[in-house]
Design a protein around this motif. Structure first.
Motif, short mmCIF file in Angstrom:
data_model
loop_
_atom_site.label_atom_id
_atom_site.label_comp_id
_atom_site.label_asym_id
_atom_site.label_seq_id
_atom_site.Cartn_x
_atom_site.Cartn_y
_atom_site.Cartn_z
N UNK A 116 -5.42 6.86 6.73
CA UNK A 116 -5.82 6.17 5.49
C UNK A 116 -5.18 4.80 5.41
N UNK A 117 -3.92 4.71 5.82
CA UNK A 117 -3.24 3.41 5.81
C UNK A 117 -3.90 2.44 6.77
N UNK A 118 -4.25 2.90 7.96
CA UNK A 118 -4.94 2.04 8.93
C UNK A 118 -6.25 1.52 8.36
N UNK B 249 2.81 0.13 11.87
CA UNK B 249 3.38 1.35 11.29
C UNK B 249 4.54 1.84 12.15
N UNK B 250 4.37 1.81 13.46
CA UNK B 250 5.44 2.25 14.37
C UNK B 250 6.67 1.36 14.21
N UNK C 4 0.84 -1.20 0.00
CA UNK C 4 0.00 0.00 0.00
C UNK C 4 0.88 1.26 0.00
N UNK C 5 1.89 1.28 0.85
CA UNK C 5 2.79 2.43 0.93
C UNK C 5 3.55 2.62 -0.37
N UNK C 6 4.05 1.54 -0.93
CA UNK C 6 4.82 1.65 -2.18
C UNK C 6 3.92 2.04 -3.35
N UNK C 7 2.68 1.59 -3.37
CA UNK C 7 1.75 1.98 -4.42
C UNK C 7 1.53 3.50 -4.37
#
Length: 109
Positions: free
Chosen positions: A26-28, A43-44, A11-14
């Protein structure tokens, strides 16, 4: 570590590849089958291990955005593998030039 960690990485790389801002909230939300406290912990951990950084952007200083670190981007791009290729072709130099052109086209996209 787990499929949820891998999903978070994708998700982060997209978002990074398509130049989209991705907030922590949004990630959560996008991490399905993972509770919000567990998502926050994941995430932490990723930030502690220097995979991601959290940045404040824009007018709202309360909102943090997740971005991958340059080292993580480099590792993601080659998956941690070095590739050594030997070409067996009649016109090796022409084949090599063609592969270089294909690689450059993919990097430009």
């Amino acid at each position: 570590k787990s499929p949820s960690h891998y999903h978070m990485m994708l998700i982060v790389m997209h978002a990074y590849k398509f130049d989209e801002s991705l907030s922590v909230e949004e990630l959560k939300t996008k991490l399905f089958k993972t509770s919000r406290p567990k998502s926050a912990l994941m995430i932490k951990e990723a930030c502690d291990k220097k995979f991601f950084t959290l940045e404040k952007k824009g007018k709202d200083n309360r909102k943090k955005y997740v971005t991958p670190t340059p080292n993580f981007v480099n590792e993601f791009n080659d998956y941690g593998h070095c590739i050594d290729v030997m070409i067996e072709a009649k016109h090796k130099e022409l084949a090599l030039l063609r592969y270089r052109d294909i690689l450059n086209q993919k990097e430009a996209v």
